[in-house]
Design a protein around this motif. Structure first.
Motif, PDB file in Angstrom:
ATOM      1  N   THR A  52       0.826  -1.201   0.000  1.00 44.13           N
ATOM      2  CA  THR A  52       0.000   0.000   0.000  1.00 44.13           C
ATOM      3  C   THR A  52       0.860   1.250   0.000  1.00 44.13           C
ATOM      4  O   THR A  52       1.850   1.332   0.727  1.00 44.13           O
ATOM      5  CB  THR A  52      -0.905  -0.001   1.252  1.00 44.13           C
TER       6      THR A  52
ATOM      7  N   THR B 129      -3.742  -2.444  -9.539  1.00 41.74           N
ATOM      8  CA  THR B 129      -4.435  -1.661  -8.518  1.00 41.74           C
ATOM      9  C   THR B 129      -3.419  -1.042  -7.568  1.00 41.74           C
ATOM     10  O   THR B 129      -2.532  -1.725  -7.062  1.00 41.74           O
ATOM     11  CB  THR B 129      -5.409  -2.544  -7.718  1.00 41.74           C
TER      12      THR B 129
ATOM     13  N   SER C 189      -3.270   0.685  -4.051  1.00 40.70           N
ATOM     14  CA  SER C 189      -3.995   0.935  -2.804  1.00 40.70           C
ATOM     15  C   SER C 189      -3.289   2.075  -2.075  1.00 40.70           C
ATOM     16  O   SER C 189      -2.059   2.073  -1.955  1.00 40.70           O
ATOM     17  CB  SER C 189      -3.985  -0.331  -1.941  1.00 40.70           C
TER      18      SER C 189
ATOM     19  N   ALA D 105      -3.405   4.419   1.504  1.00 39.93           N
ATOM     20  CA  ALA D 105      -3.956   4.543   2.858  1.00 39.93           C
ATOM     21  C   ALA D 105      -3.548   5.869   3.473  1.00 39.93           C
ATOM     22  O   ALA D 105      -2.363   6.219   3.491  1.00 39.93           O
ATOM     23  CB  ALA D 105      -3.474   3.390   3.730  1.00 39.93           C
TER      24      ALA D 105
ATOM     25  N   THR E  60      -8.835   4.387   3.340  1.00 42.55           N
ATOM     26  CA  THR E  60      -8.050   3.781   2.270  1.00 42.55           C
ATOM     27  C   THR E  60      -8.843   3.845   0.979  1.00 42.55           C
ATOM     28  O   THR E  60     -10.071   3.729   0.997  1.00 42.55           O
ATOM     29  CB  THR E  60      -7.729   2.304   2.608  1.00 42.55           C
TER      30      THR E  60
ATOM     31  N   GLU F 142      -8.481   3.162  -3.650  1.00 43.19           N
ATOM     32  CA  GLU F 142      -7.776   2.455  -4.710  1.00 43.19           C
ATOM     33  C   GLU F 142      -7.854   3.213  -6.016  1.00 43.19           C
ATOM     34  O   GLU F 142      -8.816   3.947  -6.268  1.00 43.19           O
ATOM     35  CB  GLU F 142      -8.366   1.055  -4.907  1.00 43.19           C
TER      36      GLU F 142
ATOM     37  N   THR G  69      -6.499   2.641 -10.391  1.00 42.73           N
ATOM     38  CA  THR G  69      -5.908   1.776 -11.409  1.00 42.73           C
ATOM     39  C   THR G  69      -4.733   2.514 -12.032  1.00 42.73           C
ATOM     40  O   THR G  69      -4.871   3.671 -12.436  1.00 42.73           O
ATOM     41  CB  THR G  69      -6.946   1.416 -12.486  1.00 42.73           C
TER      42      THR G  69
END
Length: 129
Positions: free
Chosen positions: A52, A72, A74, A76, A101, A103, A105
């Motif tokens: 992340t 992806t 991620s 946070a 959090t 996400e 692409t």
């Protein structure tokens, strides 16, 4: 007749070169502290992002990373206040309320700068492969 150099009524006379030099130095150092562009992030030193992307203390970590296109990302937000993850030159914009959090692409291959548009000093670079 006014003197060519010196101070007259509190104003520097003949100091245009010194003033110009000072303005140039301030402009250059200000640009260096601005946090945008000029990154030394390359495919050789980028961290391969396998977990992340973290925001903590109003900073991204890592600030230089690589990911595969279409994967992806991620993100946070470990801070109590809001941030966002915005990849310049793309439609990637992830709003992140404090403690949340989100996400995104990864965009097409290339090198992209990213920023929190709420805090423009928070920046980094992504190498998308």
């Amino acid at each position: 007749m006014r003197p060519k150099h010196g101070v007259v009524a509190g104003v520097l006379v003949g100091g245009r070169k010194a003033l110009l030099a000072t303005v140039v130095v301030l402009a250059l150092t200000g640009a260096a502290c601005g946090g945008g562009g000029g990154s030394d992030c390359t495919s050789e030193n980028a961290t391969k992002l396998t977990g992340t992307l973290m925001i903590k203390g109003s900073a991204f970590s890592p600030k230089c990373f690589s990911v595969a296109s279409g994967s992806t990302i991620s993100v946070a937000n470990g801070d109590p206040g809001a941030h966002n993850f915005t990849v310049k030159g793309t439609d990637v914009l992830v709003p992140l309320p404090g403690g949340e959090t989100g996400e995104a692409t990864a965009p097409a291959p290339g090198t992209y700068d990213f920023v929190c548009t709420l805090h423009p000093g928070m920046t980094g670079t992504i190498i998308v492969t």
